[in-house]
Design a protein around this motif. Sequence first.
Motif, PDB file in Angstrom:
ATOM      1  N   ILE A 137      -2.426   0.013  12.598  1.00 24.28           N
ATOM      2  CA  ILE A 137      -3.156   1.181  13.065  1.00 24.28           C
ATOM      3  C   ILE A 137      -4.513   1.221  12.394  1.00 24.28           C
ATOM      4  O   ILE A 137      -4.612   1.155  11.169  1.00 24.28           O
ATOM      5  CB  ILE A 137      -2.357   2.468  12.771  1.00 24.28           C
ATOM      6  CG1 ILE A 137      -1.008   2.378  13.486  1.00 24.28           C
ATOM      7  CG2 ILE A 137      -3.129   3.679  13.222  1.00 24.28           C
ATOM      8  CD1 ILE A 137      -0.010   3.363  13.004  1.00 24.28           C
ATOM      9  N   PRO A 180       8.397  -5.418   1.773  1.00 25.35           N
ATOM     10  CA  PRO A 180       9.218  -4.255   1.441  1.00 25.35           C
ATOM     11  C   PRO A 180       9.049  -3.040   2.342  1.00 25.35           C
ATOM     12  O   PRO A 180       9.957  -2.223   2.395  1.00 25.35           O
ATOM     13  CB  PRO A 180       8.812  -3.926   0.012  1.00 25.35           C
ATOM     14  CG  PRO A 180       7.798  -4.889  -0.397  1.00 25.35           C
ATOM     15  CD  PRO A 180       7.507  -5.823   0.695  1.00 25.35           C
ATOM     16  N   LEU A 181       7.947  -2.875   3.026  1.00 21.49           N
ATOM     17  CA  LEU A 181       7.817  -1.650   3.810  1.00 21.49           C
ATOM     18  C   LEU A 181       8.455  -1.770   5.197  1.00 21.49           C
ATOM     19  O   LEU A 181       8.433  -0.810   5.951  1.00 21.49           O
ATOM     20  CB  LEU A 181       6.340  -1.230   3.929  1.00 21.49           C
ATOM     21  CG  LEU A 181       5.801  -0.432   2.730  1.00 21.49           C
ATOM     22  CD1 LEU A 181       4.447   0.128   3.039  1.00 21.49           C
ATOM     23  CD2 LEU A 181       6.744   0.665   2.312  1.00 21.49           C
ATOM     24  N   LYS A 182       8.993  -2.937   5.506  1.00 26.52           N
ATOM     25  CA  LYS A 182       9.760  -3.045   6.754  1.00 26.52           C
ATOM     26  C   LYS A 182      11.006  -2.195   6.620  1.00 26.52           C
ATOM     27  O   LYS A 182      11.619  -2.153   5.553  1.00 26.52           O
ATOM     28  CB  LYS A 182      10.147  -4.500   6.988  1.00 26.52           C
ATOM     29  CG  LYS A 182       9.095  -5.335   7.664  1.00 26.52           C
ATOM     30  CD  LYS A 182       9.655  -6.722   7.870  1.00 26.52           C
ATOM     31  CE  LYS A 182       8.811  -7.499   8.852  1.00 26.52           C
ATOM     32  NZ  LYS A 182       9.325  -8.870   8.986  1.00 26.52           N
ATOM     33  N   LYS A 183      11.370  -1.545   7.727  1.00 23.79           N
ATOM     34  CA  LYS A 183      12.494  -0.608   7.642  1.00 23.79           C
ATOM     35  C   LYS A 183      13.811  -1.328   7.380  1.00 23.79           C
ATOM     36  O   LYS A 183      14.755  -0.738   6.884  1.00 23.79           O
ATOM     37  CB  LYS A 183      12.593   0.217   8.928  1.00 23.79           C
ATOM     38  CG  LYS A 183      11.457   1.196   9.080  1.00 23.79           C
ATOM     39  CD  LYS A 183      11.598   2.394   8.157  1.00 23.79           C
ATOM     40  CE  LYS A 183      10.344   3.254   8.225  1.00 23.79           C
ATOM     41  NZ  LYS A 183      10.356   4.335   7.236  1.00 23.79           N
ATOM     42  N   LEU A 185       2.874  -6.053   2.769  1.00 21.76           N
ATOM     43  CA  LEU A 185       3.955  -5.087   2.835  1.00 21.76           C
ATOM     44  C   LEU A 185       4.737  -5.154   4.149  1.00 21.76           C
ATOM     45  O   LEU A 185       5.857  -4.674   4.212  1.00 21.76           O
ATOM     46  CB  LEU A 185       3.400  -3.680   2.629  1.00 21.76           C
ATOM     47  CG  LEU A 185       2.672  -3.469   1.289  1.00 21.76           C
ATOM     48  CD1 LEU A 185       2.054  -2.098   1.208  1.00 21.76           C
ATOM     49  CD2 LEU A 185       3.618  -3.680   0.130  1.00 21.76           C
ATOM     50  N   PHE A 186       4.132  -5.737   5.216  1.00 23.08           N
ATOM     51  CA  PHE A 186       4.826  -5.744   6.502  1.00 23.08           C
ATOM     52  C   PHE A 186       5.067  -7.140   7.048  1.00 23.08           C
ATOM     53  O   PHE A 186       5.945  -7.349   7.848  1.00 23.08           O
ATOM     54  CB  PHE A 186       4.049  -4.933   7.540  1.00 23.08           C
ATOM     55  CG  PHE A 186       4.121  -3.474   7.301  1.00 23.08           C
ATOM     56  CD1 PHE A 186       5.178  -2.727   7.806  1.00 23.08           C
ATOM     57  CD2 PHE A 186       3.165  -2.830   6.553  1.00 23.08           C
ATOM     58  CE1 PHE A 186       5.250  -1.371   7.571  1.00 23.08           C
ATOM     59  CE2 PHE A 186       3.237  -1.485   6.315  1.00 23.08           C
ATOM     60  CZ  PHE A 186       4.281  -0.742   6.819  1.00 23.08           C
ATOM     61  N   TYR A 201      14.164  -3.853   5.371  1.00 25.30           N
ATOM     62  CA  TYR A 201      14.053  -4.607   4.117  1.00 25.30           C
ATOM     63  C   TYR A 201      15.211  -4.235   3.190  1.00 25.30           C
ATOM     64  O   TYR A 201      15.547  -3.059   3.039  1.00 25.30           O
ATOM     65  CB  TYR A 201      12.726  -4.269   3.442  1.00 25.30           C
ATOM     66  CG  TYR A 201      12.530  -4.898   2.075  1.00 25.30           C
ATOM     67  CD1 TYR A 201      12.230  -6.251   1.955  1.00 25.30           C
ATOM     68  CD2 TYR A 201      12.655  -4.139   0.914  1.00 25.30           C
ATOM     69  CE1 TYR A 201      12.033  -6.826   0.707  1.00 25.30           C
ATOM     70  CE2 TYR A 201      12.469  -4.709  -0.331  1.00 25.30           C
ATOM     71  CZ  TYR A 201      12.158  -6.056  -0.435  1.00 25.30           C
ATOM     72  OH  TYR A 201      11.983  -6.622  -1.669  1.00 25.30           O
ATOM     73  N   SER A 230      -3.623   0.698   8.532  1.00 24.86           N
ATOM     74  CA  SER A 230      -2.271   0.847   8.028  1.00 24.86           C
ATOM     75  C   SER A 230      -1.330  -0.047   8.804  1.00 24.86           C
ATOM     76  O   SER A 230      -1.441  -0.179  10.014  1.00 24.86           O
ATOM     77  CB  SER A 230      -1.782   2.288   8.182  1.00 24.86           C
ATOM     78  OG  SER A 230      -2.840   3.187   8.127  1.00 24.86           O
ATOM     79  N   GLY A 231      -0.399  -0.619   8.093  1.00 24.39           N
ATOM     80  CA  GLY A 231       0.710  -1.273   8.756  1.00 24.39           C
ATOM     81  C   GLY A 231       1.733  -0.205   9.135  1.00 24.39           C
ATOM     82  O   GLY A 231       1.739   0.891   8.582  1.00 24.39           O
ATOM     83  N   TYR A 232       2.568  -0.521  10.097  1.00 23.17           N
ATOM     84  CA  TYR A 232       3.514   0.487  10.573  1.00 23.17           C
ATOM     85  C   TYR A 232       4.723  -0.235  11.150  1.00 23.17           C
ATOM     86  O   TYR A 232       4.588  -1.296  11.751  1.00 23.17           O
ATOM     87  CB  TYR A 232       2.832   1.342  11.650  1.00 23.17           C
ATOM     88  CG  TYR A 232       3.685   2.449  12.203  1.00 23.17           C
ATOM     89  CD1 TYR A 232       4.021   3.548  11.421  1.00 23.17           C
ATOM     90  CD2 TYR A 232       4.159   2.390  13.507  1.00 23.17           C
ATOM     91  CE1 TYR A 232       4.808   4.556  11.938  1.00 23.17           C
ATOM     92  CE2 TYR A 232       4.928   3.401  14.022  1.00 23.17           C
ATOM     93  CZ  TYR A 232       5.257   4.485  13.234  1.00 23.17           C
ATOM     94  OH  TYR A 232       6.025   5.478  13.741  1.00 23.17           O
ATOM     95  N   ASP A 233       5.880   0.319  10.903  1.00 18.27           N
ATOM     96  CA  ASP A 233       7.097  -0.304  11.423  1.00 18.27           C
ATOM     97  C   ASP A 233       7.836   0.728  12.256  1.00 18.27           C
ATOM     98  O   ASP A 233       8.137   1.821  11.778  1.00 18.27           O
ATOM     99  CB  ASP A 233       7.974  -0.775  10.262  1.00 18.27           C
ATOM    100  CG  ASP A 233       9.183  -1.524  10.756  1.00 18.27           C
ATOM    101  OD1 ASP A 233       9.268  -1.762  11.974  1.00 18.27           O
ATOM    102  OD2 ASP A 233      10.034  -1.864   9.929  1.00 18.27           O
ATOM    103  N   GLU A 234       8.117   0.379  13.519  1.00 24.63           N
ATOM    104  CA  GLU A 234       8.772   1.350  14.392  1.00 24.63           C
ATOM    105  C   GLU A 234      10.254   1.479  14.100  1.00 24.63           C
ATOM    106  O   GLU A 234      10.930   2.362  14.584  1.00 24.63           O
ATOM    107  CB  GLU A 234       8.577   0.933  15.856  1.00 24.63           C
ATOM    108  CG  GLU A 234       7.144   1.110  16.313  1.00 24.63           C
ATOM    109  CD  GLU A 234       6.991   0.780  17.776  1.00 24.63           C
ATOM    110  OE1 GLU A 234       7.753  -0.084  18.240  1.00 24.63           O
ATOM    111  OE2 GLU A 234       6.125   1.374  18.413  1.00 24.63           O
ATOM    112  N   GLY A 235      10.784   0.570  13.341  1.00 26.25           N
ATOM    113  CA  GLY A 235      12.215   0.595  13.060  1.00 26.25           C
ATOM    114  C   GLY A 235      12.828  -0.761  13.323  1.00 26.25           C
ATOM    115  O   GLY A 235      12.155  -1.647  13.891  1.00 26.25           O
TER     116      GLY A 235
END
Lengths: 374, 164, 382, 163
Positions: free
Chosen positions: D70, D139-142, D115-116, D144, D57-62
């Motif tokens: 991950i 788009p899944l970046k916070k 997405l990230f 975005y 999974s991709g993940y964006d901390e903010g």
Amino acid sequence: MTSFTDSLTGWFNGLTWLPDMSPAIVAVFVAGILALAVFTFMSLNALVAVYFERKVSAFMQDRLGPMEVGIFGFRGGKKFWGGIGQTLADAIKLLGKEDTIPADADRPLFILGPFILFGAAFTAFIGLPIGWGMVISDFNIGVFFITAITSVGVIGIILSGWASNNKWSLYGAMRSAAQIISYELPLGMSLLLVVMVAGSLQFSDIVQWQEDNRWFIIHSPFTVVAFMIFLVSGVAEANRTPFDLPEAESELVAGYMTEYSGFRWSLFFLSEYASMVIISLMTAIVFLGAWLSPVAGILRMFGVPEGWYYLSGPLWGLFWLMGKVAFLIFTMMWFRWTFPRLRPDQLMYTAWKVFLPFALANIFFVGLWELLLA
Amino acid sequence: MAEFGFTGIAALVIASSFWVVTARNLVHAAVALMGTLFGVAGLYVYLYADFLAATQVIIYVGGILVLIIFGVMLTQRISSAVLLQTHMPNRPLAGVVVFFLFMGLTSLLFRTPWHEGEQVMPESTVTIIGTSLLTKYLLHFEVASVLLLVALLGAAYLSRREDG
Amino acid sequence: MTATDSKSSNFGVVETEEMVLNMGPQHPSTHGVLRLKIRTDGEIVTHIEPHLGYLHRCFEKHCENLSYEQVIPFTDRCDYLASMANNHIYALGVEQMMGLEVPDRVEYIRIIMVELQRIASHLMGVGTFGLDVGGITPFTYCFRDRERVLDLFEYTCGARLLYNYIWIGGLSHDLPENFVQYANEFLDYFEPKIDEYNRILTYNKIFIERTGDVGVLPADVAISYGCTGPVLRGSGVSWDLRKNEPYSIYDRFEFDTVLGTGEMGTLGDCWDRYFVRIQEMRESIKIVRQALAQLPEGDVFEALPKKVRPPEGSIYFRGESPRGELGYFIVSDGKNVPYRVKMRSPAFCNLSVINEIGAGWMISDIVTILGSLDIVLGEIDR
Amino acid sequence: MDLQSIVKSVRGAQPEALVADAAQEEHLELTPDRWREVARHLIDDADLQFDALMCLSGYDEGPEGSLAVIYHLFSMQHKHKLEVRIKVPRDGGSLPSVADIWRTADWHEREAYDLFGMTFEGHPDLRRILLPDDWEGHPLKKDYLTPDYYRGIPVPKDKRGWE
């Protein structure tokens, strides 16, 4: 032996109130009437067969099939003969449809393709008898003529597949060419068997032989094998499931017909159902005793004298022949709604490595059989 | 009636063979060839060689022509190639040769004393052909079948997959 | 090929041209809007390149803007043929984050629904697979029976396809009157029907020719590509999360893990994958029967939380959907809206193996292989 | 095998790979540059044998934090799990691809990139997978921002219907 052509010509010549006509003009008239008759027969056949196929498939698949478009209204609160007008409605809809030709298609060949296919099926009916003398022309090479003319139809399929300029169509055309050429061989070989025994290529002679002796399907073990090979190859020749690879809808979208619509598409449809009838008629005439009554055949076997043969005669003959044809068409539909489809290489394998050797061996053995037993 | 039909068939043969020669697209040429072959089959019918006519249809139209179209169709470079030669320096010379050839053939046609025999319609050519193939011409028949066998083997060898 | 460029060693080798063929997105056998770009040499396929995304509906982005309960209808729409399983696994994941205990009755009803859903989904997979190899009648047989499952669902929650039935901590409705009786009637009706499918399709000679030995997927390749569910079990790997990592109350039921046997060819061929689905329907019947018999009384709404606010943290929860391992990676920042939801969709991984097992086969076989993977585009594109 | 021993095993093989003392956490945090070696160790080591990548999974901390990838690993042999997290910088972050080690990663890495926006070095075919090829942004970046137009079509942003 009089044929439809002879009797029509005679009828025209007998019309004394008309001015004297040259034979050429009479021939044109006769040909026109016969062509119209064949075309009407083909159209009616498609109408009935499509309805039949829909209902048969529906009963096999636990559903109802066409139920709404009917002309007989209600009886006892239930639709009576519901759905009988469905194919007619579909035909009208098809003719009213926009006729599209792809921009990059090869226009002349795209238009020509369906007509060649249709023309081949149409011409085949010239040689197919439906009773004693009930034939447009009783060629002395009737069997060979039908085989020859049905093999022309494949050109129509190839051309329409190629001219559509669509890869799926091209694949359909490729498969179709390979398939029809391959299956013509076992088809012809099994016919050859009958021709060898009957000693003639003429349909009426073959039927006469069956009347004098017995139906070919019960003549010898080899003719049974030939019958099976012929029927299955015939299904392949008519592009029906499990051999419907040229139009395999789950693989090739619609094969060579992908780009066709409206009237041209309905020509394909007419030809498909016509070729089903041609194959069934051939099988019935050659192997199943054509218009001969099975009742008479059984009675003769037990030595009952001639006077007791009922259920024979021209009209009964038509009934028996059409009954046999209907049964064979039903068998083809039964195949279609039961079996999955073969793969192209399995199809070729079946034709070249199973049917052809069997058909060849068959010819050899039937020769021995005839020499030793006859 | 007979003359009428014959004229029609002859016209079909000439027109379609003209199309074969002049067609720019090879597939069109192959399709035009179909008309020629059918016309020739029709001519056979006029010679009471009905068996030969049906053979012509089944072998040439149903077999060879299908193979030609099949081959042309699947070779992409051929179908788009321009076939008509436009640069022809020898055109006048060819014209002269063709003219004399045509004149010679025409004069031959008119000067030959054509023998008009009795019109006999043979009962069935099939029996005669069959008998003579298996008696008088048996050797030729067998040689031809061996030739076909060799061709068949060659085709099978060529189309065989590498892994066998 | 001219005489000059053909070497003598090349004699007898026919040179052919490759053709690029676009299968889809509008094609009858891609099970949705999948586009396969295939390179072919005649009828032989040399390379397959799937192009996805025609059905991408931004599931994961939506989740970041919806509360936990509101995500459930969206999970319905991911794998629209197995909505119950999607609901179930998502709800279990959130419940585990919150440390929520649900009543036994809820657990049993969930299992009944999910296993009935598995039957419905496998019926769809089996039927459309029949369609892919050219048999139309098995498809209508399967749909006839699938209708009865959907009738049961409709009777329970009013919806036939997208249920939103399994909620976090409970269910949207309790079982209606006489459900147990109707469900048992269905199972009694349905069990002999499986033999009917076997007669018309499974042991049909042509069907075996078309699927046996075709598209063989070896076990190690399957694991490496992340294939799960019937696709992995068809390759002979005994891996079923219901059995090997029991979640919910699966440890209370007797059932077997169905494995491919290579009965009609090589282990891991299309026939094996297909037959695993057929046999799994029998196992699901077993589970539903046991669950219906053991179904306890109780209130299904008592554990429904007033508000769903899982504590900060993350979880990767996985369960066995009809298509394989369905996982949700859920990250919470303590609010009522998930910070991130990632869905590990089984069909996405199963489809990725298509070039590996499909190259070298014919176009007809590609359709067969695709059908045997039983993909749902809603789940692949999300 | 529990997380402690896995950490110990990784530390023994690749001492620099671990970012922090992750023993209290439930996951293993690694630096991007040693990831391939650690991945090799995780799949090849006889005691670990993480042969299945369950999820990537991709993940964006903010908007202020960094991006992360991950990995949820699982061993079919030993039935143990491991969560690996790798943080990469927000802009132009990249990490090595493991698509050849776990084939599952192939499409999942494409999805994470799609997405990230982090890139996976050495990936055989890193293209967008779910979004159209001409899509701008990830788009899944916070942070975005939804574009106003896509190919000339206005993007509806009215939320009244469902909120």
